[in-house]
Design an enzyme around this catalytic site. Structure first.
Site, PDB file in Angstrom:
ATOM      1  N   GLU A  55       0.871  -1.185   0.000  1.00 35.51           N
ATOM      2  CA  GLU A  55       0.000   0.000   0.000  1.00 35.51           C
ATOM      3  C   GLU A  55       0.901   1.226   0.000  1.00 35.51           C
ATOM      4  O   GLU A  55       2.004   1.187   0.554  1.00 35.51           O
ATOM      5  CB  GLU A  55      -0.884  -0.085   1.259  1.00 35.51           C
ATOM      6  CG  GLU A  55      -1.795   1.053   1.606  1.00 35.51           C
ATOM      7  CD  GLU A  55      -2.721   1.524   0.494  1.00 35.51           C
ATOM      8  OE1 GLU A  55      -2.441   2.623  -0.001  1.00 35.51           O
ATOM      9  OE2 GLU A  55      -3.688   0.843   0.143  1.00 35.51           O
ATOM     10  N   ASP A 105      -7.652   2.424  -7.782  1.00 39.75           N
ATOM     11  CA  ASP A 105      -7.981   3.801  -8.193  1.00 39.75           C
ATOM     12  C   ASP A 105      -8.246   3.810  -9.703  1.00 39.75           C
ATOM     13  O   ASP A 105      -7.380   3.399 -10.486  1.00 39.75           O
ATOM     14  CB  ASP A 105      -6.814   4.737  -7.871  1.00 39.75           C
ATOM     15  CG  ASP A 105      -6.609   4.866  -6.360  1.00 39.75           C
ATOM     16  OD1 ASP A 105      -7.609   4.810  -5.613  1.00 39.75           O
ATOM     17  OD2 ASP A 105      -5.447   5.007  -5.928  1.00 39.75           O
ATOM     18  N   ASP A 141     -15.908  -1.612  -8.926  1.00 37.26           N
ATOM     19  CA  ASP A 141     -17.243  -1.117  -9.279  1.00 37.26           C
ATOM     20  C   ASP A 141     -17.190  -0.317 -10.575  1.00 37.26           C
ATOM     21  O   ASP A 141     -18.215   0.057 -11.107  1.00 37.26           O
ATOM     22  CB  ASP A 141     -17.711  -0.165  -8.179  1.00 37.26           C
ATOM     23  CG  ASP A 141     -16.724   0.981  -8.068  1.00 37.26           C
ATOM     24  OD1 ASP A 141     -15.600   0.734  -7.602  1.00 37.26           O
ATOM     25  OD2 ASP A 141     -17.038   2.099  -8.517  1.00 37.26           O
TER      26      ASP A 141
HETATM   27  C1  LIG Z   1      -9.737   3.018  -3.971  1.00 36.56           C
HETATM   28  S1  LIG Z   1      -8.647   2.468  -2.746  1.00 36.56           S
HETATM   29  C2  LIG Z   1      -9.200   0.812  -2.384  1.00 36.56           C
HETATM   30  C3  LIG Z   1      -8.725   0.339  -1.031  1.00 36.56           C
HETATM   31  C4  LIG Z   1      -9.169  -1.086  -0.637  1.00 36.56           C
HETATM   32  N1  LIG Z   1      -8.656  -2.075  -1.535  1.00 36.56           N
HETATM   33  C5  LIG Z   1     -10.671  -1.165  -0.526  1.00 36.56           C
HETATM   34  O1  LIG Z   1     -11.284  -1.874  -1.340  1.00 36.56           O
HETATM   35  O2  LIG Z   1     -11.219  -0.517   0.373  1.00 36.56           O
HETATM   36  C6  LIG Z   1      -7.154   2.139  -3.678  1.00 36.56           C
HETATM   37  C7  LIG Z   1      -5.954   1.940  -2.780  1.00 36.56           C
HETATM   38  O3  LIG Z   1      -4.843   1.578  -3.581  1.00 36.56           O
HETATM   39  C8  LIG Z   1      -3.688   2.242  -3.076  1.00 36.56           C
HETATM   40  N2  LIG Z   1      -2.738   2.313  -4.199  1.00 36.56           N
HETATM   41  C9  LIG Z   1      -2.846   3.079  -5.316  1.00 36.56           C
HETATM   42  N3  LIG Z   1      -1.818   2.855  -6.153  1.00 36.56           N
HETATM   43  C10 LIG Z   1      -1.026   1.924  -5.541  1.00 36.56           C
HETATM   44  C11 LIG Z   1       0.199   1.292  -5.909  1.00 36.56           C
HETATM   45  N4  LIG Z   1       0.825   1.574  -7.063  1.00 36.56           N
HETATM   46  N5  LIG Z   1       0.738   0.392  -5.054  1.00 36.56           N
HETATM   47  C12 LIG Z   1       0.118   0.110  -3.876  1.00 36.56           C
HETATM   48  N6  LIG Z   1      -1.055   0.681  -3.486  1.00 36.56           N
HETATM   49  C13 LIG Z   1      -1.615   1.570  -4.305  1.00 36.56           C
HETATM   50  C14 LIG Z   1      -4.211   3.571  -2.601  1.00 36.56           C
HETATM   51  O4  LIG Z   1      -3.371   4.177  -1.629  1.00 36.56           O
HETATM   52  C15 LIG Z   1      -5.573   3.197  -2.025  1.00 36.56           C
HETATM   53  O5  LIG Z   1      -5.487   2.875  -0.646  1.00 36.56           O
END
Ligand SMILES: C[S@@+](CC[C@H](N)C(=O)[O-])C[C@H]1O[C@@H](n2cnc3c(N)ncnc32)[C@H](O)[C@@H]1O
Length: 335
Positions: A55, A105, A141
């Site tokens: 993360e 994301d 989603d």
């Molecule tokens: C929309 S959130 C979803 C969090 C979790 N999986 C959930 O379903 O509640 C996307 C997460 O991916 C992390 N993230 C984005 N790009 C990343 C990367 N390259 N490596 C690791 N984590 C990443 C972000 O910090 C964020 O916490």
């Protein structure tokens, strides 16, 4: 349970990370957010698999750590890193059973598509780290990103895409509940790693700091030589009254020498360097110390547990070159 980049080997085996349970299946979760998925998903197994969560958010890391501790999952580690350098440098080829990506994301604007994680090169990398037949489980989603990711996985030539129902635990993450509240329903795909020959997938090139290192600047000590270093002869008078920020761009890195500091205690200088290599960024210190024979040693500092990468070596070289531009003679380059 929380692993720093400097805690890893390059690559790291399951036996090193999970010495008590080395043969269990190994699951990597990318972007675990507040960490709800793993305790719920692990509970669906008779024996919880080994788990590594990656993360980029430090706040999420601490929330997830609390959840894993409450669940009593000893064979679970978390790390604050970008997913791509972790997969490239830390995970050995063909070692993971499952990669989980829940609600990545989506970067919905057309001009931001290059920020999306799930593109063909990523799928080729992930497939190379999965065992043949292992799978990446994607739940999102976001309909457009889902279709995009499925297409990219297929285009990669390294994965077969199967759609189906998401695991229940993926429907109970923070983001799953958020989007459910807005009336959006999740898509799920299982991207299965084929046995494709992935010749162009990068292998680990980084090296950890040597485990033991004397602080002395004694000369021919092999451990001293194991760190990127240079030996210089400084001129009798060296003008160190000013320092200008310097940028060096190499084939795979950018190095910026940000600032130089003098020690109050001894005749020492330290340069702070910012090193960017793809998605990996490190701030490192390069020390300039006097040796017994009167020459000077420019050497990577241990502070912060830096990883020895081509860019970090270049930072040491940049400091040597800066001193050379002020009249020093470089007698030896060990980087
Ligand atoms: C929309 S959130 C979803 C969090 C979790 N999986 C959930 O379903 O509640 C996307 C997460 O991916 C992390 N993230 C984005 N790009 C990343 C990367 N390259 N490596 C690791 N984590 C990443 C972000 O910090 C964020 O916490």
């Amino acid at each position: 349970m929380i692993k720093q980049l400097s805690d890893f080997q390059f690559p790291t085996t399951a036996a090193q990370l999970y010495p008590d349970t080395p043969t269990r299946p190994w699951v990597l979760e990318i972007g675990f957010g507040d960490g709800r998925f793993w305790p719920a998903y692990a509970a669906t197994f008779d024996v919880p698999p080994n788990y590594l969560g990656v993360e980029i958010s430090g706040v999420s890391l601490l929330k997830a750590q609390r959840r894993l501790q409450e669940a009593g999952l000893a064979n679970a580690h978390l790390t604050k890193l970008m997913a791509t350098p972790l997969l490239t440098q830390v995970i050995a080829p063909r070692s993971l059973d499952t990669v989980v990506v829940n609600f990545p994301d989506p970067w919905p604007k057309a001009e931001h598509v290059e920020h999306r994680l799930l593109r063909a090169p990523f799928f080729r990398l992930a497939a190379s780290r999965l065992k043949v037949g292992g799978a990446l489980l994607l739940t999102t989603d976001h309909d457009e990103y889902f279709e995009f990711a499925c297409r990219e996985a297929q285009v990669s030539g390294a994965m077969r895409v199967e759609t189906g129902a998401a695991p229940q635990a993926a429907l109970e993450t923070k983001y799953a509940l958020k989007w459910e509240g807005l009336g959006l329903s999740p898509n799920h795909a299982r991207m299965v790693a084929l046995g494709t020959d992935l010749v162009d997938v990068p292998a680990a090139t980084f090296a950890p700091l040597p485990p033991v290192l004397p602080y002395s600047t004694g000369g021919t000590d092999p451990q001293e030589n194991a760190l990127p270093h240079a030996i210089l002869s400084l001129p009798a008078t060296l003008d160190l009254t000013t320092f200008d920020k310097q940028t060096l761009r190499g084939p795979s890195y950018t190095v910026v020498l940000l600032e130089a500091y003098r020690s109050l205690r001894r005749d020492e200088l330290t340069v702070l360097a910012h090193v960017v290599e793809g998605e990996l960024t490190q701030e490192v210190l390069v020390n300039v110390t006097q040796r017994a024979d009167g020459s000077s040693l420019v050497r990577l500092g241990r502070f912060g547990g830096p990883i020895i990468t081509p860019g970090v070596k270049a930072a040491v070289g940049a400091v040597a070159d800066w001193l050379a531009s002020l009249g020093a003679e470089v007698k030896h380059r060990g980087y």
